[in-house]
Design a protein around this motif. Structure first.
Motif, PDB file in Angstrom:
ATOM      1  N   UNK A 132       0.695  -1.463   0.003  1.00  0.00           N
ATOM      2  CA  UNK A 132      -0.022   0.074   0.057  1.00  0.00           C
ATOM      3  C   UNK A 132       0.771   1.081  -0.122  1.00  0.00           C
ATOM      4  N   UNK A 133       2.084   1.080  -0.162  1.00  0.00           N
ATOM      5  CA  UNK A 133       3.008   2.499   0.028  1.00  0.00           C
ATOM      6  C   UNK A 133       3.061   3.008  -1.533  1.00  0.00           C
ATOM      7  N   UNK A 134       3.310   4.411  -1.419  1.00  0.00           N
ATOM      8  CA  UNK A 134       3.366   5.386  -2.482  1.00  0.00           C
ATOM      9  C   UNK A 134       4.772   5.206  -3.054  1.00  0.00           C
ATOM     10  N   UNK A 135       5.441   4.533  -2.278  1.00  0.00           N
ATOM     11  CA  UNK A 135       6.940   4.065  -2.831  1.00  0.00           C
ATOM     12  C   UNK A 135       7.044   3.313  -3.785  1.00  0.00           C
ATOM     13  N   UNK A 137       9.313   0.087  -5.755  1.00  0.00           N
ATOM     14  CA  UNK A 137       9.656  -1.010  -4.952  1.00  0.00           C
ATOM     15  C   UNK A 137      11.078  -0.841  -4.922  1.00  0.00           C
ATOM     16  N   UNK A 138      11.699  -0.029  -5.553  1.00  0.00           N
ATOM     17  CA  UNK A 138      13.217   0.224  -5.743  1.00  0.00           C
ATOM     18  C   UNK A 138      13.532   1.207  -4.285  1.00  0.00           C
ATOM     19  N   UNK A 139      12.499   1.920  -4.217  1.00  0.00           N
ATOM     20  CA  UNK A 139      12.523   3.118  -3.131  1.00  0.00           C
ATOM     21  C   UNK A 139      12.213   2.172  -1.755  1.00  0.00           C
ATOM     22  N   UNK A 140      11.400   1.363  -1.821  1.00  0.00           N
ATOM     23  CA  UNK A 140      10.977   0.620  -0.507  1.00  0.00           C
ATOM     24  C   UNK A 140      12.365  -0.137  -0.152  1.00  0.00           C
ATOM     25  N   UNK A 141      13.100  -0.774  -1.059  1.00  0.00           N
ATOM     26  CA  UNK A 141      14.490  -1.146  -0.667  1.00  0.00           C
ATOM     27  C   UNK A 141      15.561  -0.477  -0.318  1.00  0.00           C
ATOM     28  N   UNK A 142      15.384   0.765  -0.815  1.00  0.00           N
ATOM     29  CA  UNK A 142      16.491   1.863  -0.510  1.00  0.00           C
ATOM     30  C   UNK A 142      16.194   1.829   1.059  1.00  0.00           C
ATOM     31  N   UNK A 143      14.948   2.379   1.365  1.00  0.00           N
ATOM     32  CA  UNK A 143      14.731   2.780   2.429  1.00  0.00           C
ATOM     33  C   UNK A 143      14.769   1.726   3.588  1.00  0.00           C
ATOM     34  N   UNK A 144      14.166   0.429   3.268  1.00  0.00           N
ATOM     35  CA  UNK A 144      14.434  -0.640   4.173  1.00  0.00           C
ATOM     36  C   UNK A 144      15.742  -1.179   4.506  1.00  0.00           C
ATOM     37  N   UNK A 145      16.468  -1.338   3.619  1.00  0.00           N
ATOM     38  CA  UNK A 145      17.882  -1.663   3.661  1.00  0.00           C
ATOM     39  C   UNK A 145      18.936  -0.609   4.575  1.00  0.00           C
ATOM     40  N   UNK A 146      18.443   0.631   4.376  1.00  0.00           N
ATOM     41  CA  UNK A 146      19.057   1.604   5.098  1.00  0.00           C
ATOM     42  C   UNK A 146      18.531   1.500   6.633  1.00  0.00           C
ATOM     43  N   UNK A 147      17.347   1.250   6.709  1.00  0.00           N
ATOM     44  CA  UNK A 147      16.761   1.188   8.000  1.00  0.00           C
ATOM     45  C   UNK A 147      17.400  -0.275   8.895  1.00  0.00           C
ATOM     46  N   UNK A 148      17.730  -1.145   8.055  1.00  0.00           N
ATOM     47  CA  UNK A 148      18.282  -2.400   8.796  1.00  0.00           C
ATOM     48  C   UNK A 148      19.637  -1.889   9.054  1.00  0.00           C
TER      49      UNK A 148
END
Length: 252
Positions: A132-135, A137-148
């Motif tokens: 349901x994200x406006x991001x 998928x590549x932006x989701x991975x950018x944000x997710x991996x940086x959050x990890x």
């Protein structure tokens, strides 16, 4: 680290059996449709720390297309290998080329949500509503991996790729349980996409950069792409069929 991996007593073989539906689904789609990946590797570790291996029928160069930062790519390598680790049953995500598979898909239409409606308005969705994200998928991975990486540094004062396996599992479990805040997407949504992409990389046709040597298929006895089953269809006995990749047709 998936739901199955939370139970430390659950075997890898049972995990593979429970996820068997994925192999069949990949034949017709899944992530397939992005850029074709690569399988060429060597016996040494590359700059990202990924251990490669020589194998037959290689047609593409194995190299990141989307992740230009080796540190971020190393997080993806470590995370996918915890989700699908090597054990006595067979190779893990790393040796199957899964990080490169995901990287190439993020660089293509899948990572950019090319075929999906991505206009607003956007409203928060429940965990039962999926993506349901406006991001993209590549932006989701950018944000997710940086959050990890950030969560790893805060909790263990070390980069994620440098942690012990149990520590990495602890971090991925926190993301799976939606305990980490990420801007624009929930950590649970990111983890679910990461897990699904990992499994698809294990079982996708090797033409797309994962499933090196068709070892993912071999672990399941999946025959891959066969021109015909005319000679076996009426047999009363179980027949083991050597798996076949799209490479065999494109290289002719």
């Amino acid at each position: 680290m998936a739901d199955q991996n939370i139970d430390k007593k659950m075997s890898r073989r049972r995990f593979i059996r429970n996820s068997s539906y994925v192999a069949g689904g990949l034949v017709g789609g899944g992530l397939i449709g992005g850029l074709i990946g690569s399988n060429l590797s060597n016996d040494n570790k590359d700059e990202s720390g990924t251990k490669g291996q020589q194998h037959e029928n290689t047609a593409y160069q194995q190299a990141p297309l989307y992740f230009t930062n080796p540190e971020i790519f190393a997080i993806l390598v470590a995370a996918t290998d915890r989700i699908f680790p090597e054990d006595e049953t067979g190779p893990g995500a790393n040796d199957l080329g899964v990080p490169f598979f995901i990287d190439h898909q993020l660089a293509g239409s899948w990572g950019n949500n090319t075929r999906e409606y991505m206009q607003g308005p956007f409203f928060p969705g429940s965990n039962f509503q999926g993506y349901q994200s406006p991001l993209k998928r590549h932006e989701v991975f950018d944000a997710g991996l940086q959050a990890i990486q950030k969560y790893s540094n805060e909790k263990f004062d070390s980069n994620f790729a440098e942690l012990e396996g149990e520590q990495q599992d602890e971090i991925l479990t926190a993301f799976q349980k939606d305990e980490v805040k990420i801007h624009g997407v929930t950590s649970k949504t990111f983890f679910n996409i990461l897990r699904q992409a990992t499994i698809e990389g294990v079982y996708a046709d090797p033409a797309y950069g994962g499933n090196i040597n068709m070892d993912g298929w071999k672990m399941k006895g999946f025959p891959g792409h066969q021109m015909s089953y005319h000679g076996q269809i009426e047999s009363d006995e179980f027949i083991e069929i050597e798996p076949n990749s799209l490479h065999s047709y494109t290289n002719k």
